[in-house]
Structures are given as C-alpha cells and as structure tokens.
Write a protein that holds these residues in place. Sequence first.
Motif, PDB file in Angstrom:
ATOM      1  N   SER A   1       0.935  -1.111  -0.134  1.00 55.35           N
ATOM      2  CA  SER A   1       0.100   0.037  -0.056  1.00 55.35           C
ATOM      3  C   SER A   1       0.992   1.288   0.127  1.00 55.35           C
ATOM      4  O   SER A   1       1.895   1.229  -0.427  1.00 55.35           O
ATOM      5  CB  SER A   1      -0.894  -0.139   1.239  1.00 55.35           C
ATOM      6  OG  SER A   1      -2.003   1.081   1.155  1.00 55.35           O
TER       7      SER A   1
ATOM      8  N   SER B   1      -2.491   6.527   1.772  1.00 59.67           N
ATOM      9  CA  SER B   1      -3.810   5.885   1.881  1.00 59.67           C
ATOM     10  C   SER B   1      -4.565   6.427   3.193  1.00 59.67           C
ATOM     11  O   SER B   1      -3.847   7.096   3.954  1.00 59.67           O
ATOM     12  CB  SER B   1      -3.660   4.491   2.325  1.00 59.67           C
ATOM     13  OG  SER B   1      -3.211   4.360   3.632  1.00 59.67           O
TER      14      SER B   1
ATOM     15  N   THR C   1      -6.245   4.905   5.402  1.00 56.51           N
ATOM     16  CA  THR C   1      -5.912   3.994   6.627  1.00 56.51           C
ATOM     17  C   THR C   1      -4.557   4.482   7.257  1.00 56.51           C
ATOM     18  O   THR C   1      -4.668   4.819   8.543  1.00 56.51           O
ATOM     19  CB  THR C   1      -5.518   2.583   6.188  1.00 56.51           C
ATOM     20  OG1 THR C   1      -6.611   1.847   5.476  1.00 56.51           O
ATOM     21  CG2 THR C   1      -5.461   1.729   7.418  1.00 56.51           C
ATOM     22  N   HIS C   2      -3.770   5.039   6.485  1.00 55.51           N
ATOM     23  CA  HIS C   2      -2.568   5.312   6.892  1.00 55.51           C
ATOM     24  C   HIS C   2      -2.662   6.828   7.832  1.00 55.51           C
ATOM     25  O   HIS C   2      -2.021   6.857   8.658  1.00 55.51           O
ATOM     26  CB  HIS C   2      -1.421   5.421   5.933  1.00 55.51           C
ATOM     27  CG  HIS C   2       0.148   5.631   6.460  1.00 55.51           C
ATOM     28  ND1 HIS C   2       0.848   5.498   7.472  1.00 55.51           N
ATOM     29  CD2 HIS C   2       0.548   7.302   6.321  1.00 55.51           C
ATOM     30  CE1 HIS C   2       1.786   5.860   7.639  1.00 55.51           C
ATOM     31  NE2 HIS C   2       1.904   7.049   7.131  1.00 55.51           N
TER      32      HIS C   2
ATOM     33  N   SER D   1      -0.103   0.551   9.402  1.00 56.77           N
ATOM     34  CA  SER D   1      -1.097   0.763   8.458  1.00 56.77           C
ATOM     35  C   SER D   1      -1.303  -0.038   7.529  1.00 56.77           C
ATOM     36  O   SER D   1      -2.464  -0.544   7.029  1.00 56.77           O
ATOM     37  CB  SER D   1      -1.173   2.225   8.211  1.00 56.77           C
ATOM     38  OG  SER D   1       0.039   2.956   8.232  1.00 56.77           O
ATOM     39  N   ASN D   2      -0.342  -0.586   6.983  1.00 56.14           N
ATOM     40  CA  ASN D   2      -0.564  -1.541   5.738  1.00 56.14           C
ATOM     41  C   ASN D   2      -1.030  -2.723   6.201  1.00 56.14           C
ATOM     42  O   ASN D   2      -1.754  -3.477   5.611  1.00 56.14           O
ATOM     43  CB  ASN D   2       0.629  -1.657   4.775  1.00 56.14           C
ATOM     44  CG  ASN D   2       1.307  -0.026   4.314  1.00 56.14           C
ATOM     45  OD1 ASN D   2       0.374   0.818   4.237  1.00 56.14           O
ATOM     46  ND2 ASN D   2       2.398  -0.077   3.571  1.00 56.14           N
TER      47      ASN D   2
ATOM     48  N   GLN E   1      -3.058  -3.270   8.842  1.00 56.46           N
ATOM     49  CA  GLN E   1      -4.483  -3.079   8.892  1.00 56.46           C
ATOM     50  C   GLN E   1      -4.930  -3.130   7.927  1.00 56.46           C
ATOM     51  O   GLN E   1      -6.111  -3.783   7.991  1.00 56.46           O
ATOM     52  CB  GLN E   1      -4.481  -1.710   9.757  1.00 56.46           C
ATOM     53  CG  GLN E   1      -3.877  -1.666  11.122  1.00 56.46           C
ATOM     54  CD  GLN E   1      -4.337  -0.686  11.980  1.00 56.46           C
ATOM     55  OE1 GLN E   1      -5.316   0.082  11.923  1.00 56.46           O
ATOM     56  NE2 GLN E   1      -3.387   0.067  13.049  1.00 56.46           N
ATOM     57  N   GLU E   2      -4.678  -2.435   6.827  1.00 51.15           N
ATOM     58  CA  GLU E   2      -5.460  -2.569   5.679  1.00 51.15           C
ATOM     59  C   GLU E   2      -5.394  -3.958   5.016  1.00 51.15           C
ATOM     60  O   GLU E   2      -6.585  -4.375   4.542  1.00 51.15           O
ATOM     61  CB  GLU E   2      -4.531  -1.493   4.478  1.00 51.15           C
ATOM     62  CG  GLU E   2      -5.533  -0.826   3.562  1.00 51.15           C
ATOM     63  CD  GLU E   2      -4.750  -0.183   2.642  1.00 51.15           C
ATOM     64  OE1 GLU E   2      -4.359  -0.526   1.467  1.00 51.15           O
ATOM     65  OE2 GLU E   2      -4.649   1.256   3.050  1.00 51.15           O
TER      66      GLU E   2
ATOM     67  N   ALA F   1      -8.935  -6.223   4.829  1.00 49.27           N
ATOM     68  CA  ALA F   1      -9.535  -6.532   3.230  1.00 49.27           C
ATOM     69  C   ALA F   1      -9.580  -8.205   3.326  1.00 49.27           C
ATOM     70  O   ALA F   1     -10.775  -8.697   2.884  1.00 49.27           O
ATOM     71  CB  ALA F   1      -8.314  -6.308   2.298  1.00 49.27           C
TER      72      ALA F   1
ATOM     73  N   TRP G   1      -5.259  -7.435  13.033  1.00 49.62           N
ATOM     74  CA  TRP G   1      -3.931  -6.873  12.670  1.00 49.62           C
ATOM     75  C   TRP G   1      -2.986  -6.846  13.954  1.00 49.62           C
ATOM     76  O   TRP G   1      -1.714  -6.942  13.955  1.00 49.62           O
ATOM     77  CB  TRP G   1      -3.810  -5.513  12.200  1.00 49.62           C
ATOM     78  CG  TRP G   1      -4.614  -4.496  13.000  1.00 49.62           C
ATOM     79  CD1 TRP G   1      -5.631  -4.012  13.510  1.00 49.62           C
ATOM     80  CD2 TRP G   1      -3.608  -3.714  13.934  1.00 49.62           C
ATOM     81  NE1 TRP G   1      -5.761  -2.905  14.415  1.00 49.62           N
ATOM     82  CE2 TRP G   1      -4.309  -2.849  14.555  1.00 49.62           C
ATOM     83  CE3 TRP G   1      -2.096  -3.627  14.144  1.00 49.62           C
ATOM     84  CZ2 TRP G   1      -3.747  -1.916  15.517  1.00 49.62           C
ATOM     85  CZ3 TRP G   1      -1.657  -2.546  14.900  1.00 49.62           C
ATOM     86  CH2 TRP G   1      -2.546  -1.788  15.819  1.00 49.62           C
TER      87      TRP G   1
END
Length: 685
Positions: A96, A100, A102-103, A266-267, A269-270, A274, A282
């Motif tokens: 990611s 983003s 999320t980040h 954050s990645n 978590q993303e 998904a 996460w």
Amino acid sequence: MKTFKRTTITSALPYANGPVHIGHLAGVYIPADIYARYLRLRGEEVVYIGGSDEHGVPITIKARKEGLRPQDIVDRYHSIIKKSFEDFGISFDVYSRTTSDTHKQVASEFFRSLYEKGKFVEKTSEQYYDAEAGQFLADRYITGTCPHCKNEAAYGDQCEQCGTSLSPTELLNPKSAISGSVPVMRETKHWYLPLDQYQDFLSDWILQGHKEWKPNVYGQCKSWLDMGLQPRAVSRDLDWGIPVPVAGVEGKVLYVWFDAPIGYISNTQEMCAAQPEKYGNWERWWKDPETRLLHFIGKDNIVFHCIVFPSMLRAEGTYILPENVPANEFLNLEGDKISTSRNWAVWLHEYLEDFPGQQDVLRYVLTANAPETKDNDFTWKDFQARNNNELVAIYGNFVNRALVLTQKYFDGCVPALGALDDYDRQVLADCASIKEKVETLLDSFHFRDAQKEAMNLARIGNKYLADTEPWKVVKNDLKRTGSILNVSLQLAANLAIVFEPFLPFSSEKLRRMLHLNALVWRDLGRTDLLPEGHRLAAPELLFEKIEDNRIEAQVKKLQETKHANESSEYRPQPQKADVSFEDFTRLDIRVGTVLDCRKVPKADKLLEFRIDDGMGGRTILSGIAAYYPKPEELIGTQVCFVANFPPRKLRGIDSEGMILSAENPDGSLTLIQPKKELSNGAAIV
RNA sequence: GGCGGGAUAGCUCAGAUGGUUAGAGCGUCGGAUUCAUAACCCGGAGGUCACGAGUUCAACUCUCGUUCCCGCUACCA
C-alpha cells in the motif's frame, strides 16, 4: 533461542520520488522475499508487508519542478514501483502507500497516543519563514549560496555541488524556493521525541540483548548510542503530509521519518481489513509477544529501524519490538556508486524491457552477489557469466538432460525405480542433506550461501549423469537406465522446491514441465515426488543463454549515461545578481606568498597557511586539504586571498581572511595562483 | 580527528567460540566425454589471509599500532 508463533516481515518503504533499481532489490526486497517465501513454504504463519513512502519535502520539490501536485508525483512512482515489484515476484501480502486513508488515520492515532501520554517534548525554535507565500520553509525549500563551494544553487540541508550537509542558517543570501523572496526568521513550535530518554533502554535492549545482530548493524547502533542520543523533531512546517492531530495546530505535518515506519502498521491493518479470514486481527502481527518482527532494510536505514522506530514503539507501549534487523550494505554498479540523480542505475522496469521474462536471472545474480557483509559490485559481465555458467550450464542443463533422456528412452513417462545401488542412495540422501543446509543458512539470513547450496544440488545431478552414463547403459540394460532417470527426475523435482524461494518463476516452469502441482518445503528430500508412469510435458529450456551483444548493449548504455553526466556537469553556474562597482571595491583581494602550509591536526579538510602579505604576515585557514595531499609543496607559491574579512576562529586558530579557489566540475577545488611572480600584498582590482 | 564496518587466490566472495595440508564459484591450464543450450564431468596451477609488533604451545581468527576503502560525525569565510 526463543521460538515464535508467527513472523511479520517488513521491507523498507521505497521513497516514491523515483523508480526502484537493482540496488534496492539486492539489498532489501529480494532477501525479504526469499525469506517470506521460505517461511510460507514451510507452512509458517507469516506476512510480508510493503508499501510506498510518499510524504516528505523532496516529493514536493519534484512536484514543483514539474508543475504538478505532489499527489501526481507519488501516483506516478507508486504505480511504477508497485508494478516492478509484481513483475519481479516480490511476494508482498500487501503493498500500500502512506497516502492511504488508513495510514492517515493510523499515523494520526499513533501521534495522538504519544501526545496524550506526554511522550513528546514541545520546543519553540526560529525557522525561516516566507512571508509572501505565508509558510515556513523546509530546509530543502531554501536555496542560497553554499558557504563552502559558493555554489549558488545550494539547498538548506545540503549542497549538491560539494556534497556537504548544511543547515539553512549557514546559507548565504537565502532565498525561498517557493516565491523567490528573502525569508525571515520566525518562531515556530514543534514536538520532539526525546530519544535521550530511551538511551538506557536501547543500550540494554540492543547492546546487551541482541549481540547476534549483524556486525554492521550492531556496530552502527553502538556508535550512535556511544555518541549519546538527542531529541528529534517529529513535526515539520509543511503542507504535504499527515496533519499534526492537535487542536488549533495548522500548517504542520508529521515529519516523514515518523510517519513512514508507521506505514508498516497501517498497511498491515489494511491487509487484515481486506482479508480478515486469511490474516485475522492486525494486532496479532504487531502486539503479540509471540510474533517475531523482522525489518529488512539497507544500511542507510539502520538508525531509524534500530533506534528511532523502536523508541516510538516503546513510547506507545503496546507494540512488540523487532527481533532482528538484517540490514545489507550497498550494491555498486560497474565500480561506481548507484545514483538516482545521476541516472547511474539499472532500473527494474527498464531491465524487463531488455530482458523480458528473465526476472529470475536478475534475482539469481543479485542474490549470488548480494552485499551481505560489505558493499559489492554488480557488473554486466558477471551477470552474463552467472547466467551462462550457472543457471544455463548447471541448473538448466541438468534438467534438460534428465528430461530429454526420458523423452528419448521412455517416451516422456517416468520409468520405474529398480534396485538402488550405493551411489543412487547417496544422491537421494544428498537431497535431504541439502534441505538441512539451506534451512540453517536461511534461518541465519545467509541468502547467498543458501542459494549456492541449492545450486549444488544441480551440480550433484550433473555429476550423477556423467558418472552413471545412462546413454551407454541403455544399449544393454533398459531397466537400469530407467532407475537412473527416475533418480534424476526426482532430483529435478527437488530442485523445483529448493529453488522456489529464490527463483519462483523458474520453479513454476519446471513444475509445469514435470507436470507437478505446488510442492511444500517438507517435500524437499523426498524421492517419490514423481510416481512411475507419470507423464512429463515436452521439455523446454529452463534458461536461455545471454549472448555478448546484449551485454555490450547494456554496457554501452551505461557509458552513454557516464558521458552525459560528464558533459552536463560542465554547465557553468548561472550568473549571480548584479552588484555595484562600489560593492566590489569594498572587497580587498590580495596576492601573497605561502611561507608555510600544513594540515590542521584533528580536522580532515583544513589547511593552515602562513602568508607573506607584505604587511607583516597573516594566518589563513582553508578547507581544501583533500585536494592538496602534500601541502608543503605549496610553500613558496603565491595565492590570492580576501584580506578584509574579520578574523574567525576555526579549530582554535584565528583565520585572517579567505584563500580563493576555483571549483571544478567534480566539486574539487583548485587554488587561484598568479602565473607571474607578484609583489606580496599586491591588490587585485 | 572521533566512532563503526571492511581489507583473504587473476575476478566476485565464504571463512561460529584461535588448533592438523586456508575454502567456493568464475577465469586459466590439462584430461575425459558426447545424453545435453560447445554445455556437463575429472584433475592441476594459483594465496607471506593489507602491513608491523604483541599475547599464546598454537592466530586469517585475540590485543595494540600503521596504511587504504565505505558509512556516520566534527571541521570547511
């Protein structure tokens, strides 16, 4: 040794202001990918996290230069980088970016958390401010004259001409790169992470607790800890980045080094959001003490990943810390340092244009010559030799021999395995011992040696064929021939497994040729992977020979880059703004004879000149020691100097003036010396 | 200058906690072979392990000093 339930692997987030090159691949992404693939093959729980780092000043500068928005720049490079990684089979579970949503949220929350726990120190300082543009100026946004080499286009953090790092206040004639106006000093408030408070904790954790880290990593950490840590600002006055999430604060963003490593989190978590069924919550990957966190990085990132980021995680309090940080050194290209700005690189997307479908060749070569313990050199000649002499001649050739012989004598079906002799048994046993060797090496991050062991299995195969000579045996013993080929084919199937982490594309191709489905690491060493009667596909070549002309073309391309660089470096600097004659006459430039010249002790760059200026003599210091290794040879020659600068103390010595030098295209300096002997003290008018 | 990393065969590189003839791949020379993308297989030559001291029964491996390369850092009117 501590055992873990699962592993979180990260590799440094590439900075999205340019594409990625072989140096990135060799030092960071390939080793991390090999490791991730290896663990997956073993059936372990593992995630491999990647993404682009898209904030920070250099991106805003590039955007401004091209008349685009920063978002346009990162969009462009993010997609190029992402595609390069996909093309080379870098098996991220998520790739990611730090722009983003999320980040933004995760990084803000992380900051908030530390902020509310009182983990930051607030400090007010004076920084350059552009009144016209109404904003504070990042170091990179201030241009001016370099105080050392007089380059007019120096940046506030660094002069690219002479390579020295600067602070904005050192620049002469500072100018805002945004509006061109003269910036003024203005007070601004920032938050600092007091690294000094983590000094003891870090010393204990690294120096006592992680003596097993690679010497380069451990040594660098020790060096920093011994020097003593200083608080580091975590915010900047800038409009490109994550806004500082504090009420009433405007125009401030998180400093990119603070925001970037949070990108790993954050990645993750993303990724989990998904595919929750696959990856779960996460927090398992970041907060469970039974999770092993590994950061794969280049040596330029050691401090951030071993000192700064762990301090952040520690300050937050609920996170695990990295178990290891296997940092590699740098890869050079044909003897010179890889440089994005000088275009001295092999770009991944360009490589694939010239060598389509041959990503495994590059993967192999970069692993075989990975800079694990020191800087290494990539040469196209070596690239060709490794392909032709190892991939083609050893691995590809063995597979081809086994398949072609089977095709020829058994119509492409796996023949029966008859009675085994000692040699057969030995060869089959070698598969099992290779497995152990490769495991030991990979577990300790010795990727180049691990790959070498894999290649050894192919060597064993070639030797086996040479020794057993099935093409002779077939004339009077078809059954024995079948046994030999059965063993050879089992060996080939094992090769597909052992090479899987290193050369995923080739392993897939080989499995196709053998009509085999995906195998797992546990299968390595098995001698019944291919059952009797199993039909094989028609043999193809696993690797292709690379001819001289293709290598010559690459070398030529680099030579052209070199020539382009040399000629472009000759461009003189733009002329400075007009000054009045009166201003010029205020300068007092004179000629003098060098009475004595020696290096200043404990200063790398300084020469101390004693000058006969016709006025009683004076001492002047000049930072040109690197260009005059034998200063005594200057004694008796004449130089020019500015006579009416106020004296300044350097290294405890009063310097009464400035000696004039001219700058060469490569940044080196040469003294301005009169050709004809002049009177000491003669004025230059 | 300080701190850290490195210096091992012609080339690219390995060599945990000091211990018998210092390793690999490539290159080179010679041999064997022909199933294979003139590939494979066997063998030989090639190293005062940067240099100088020291510790030790024994040092490539430990200590000190020197030289050169890389990185960080100081210095660069």
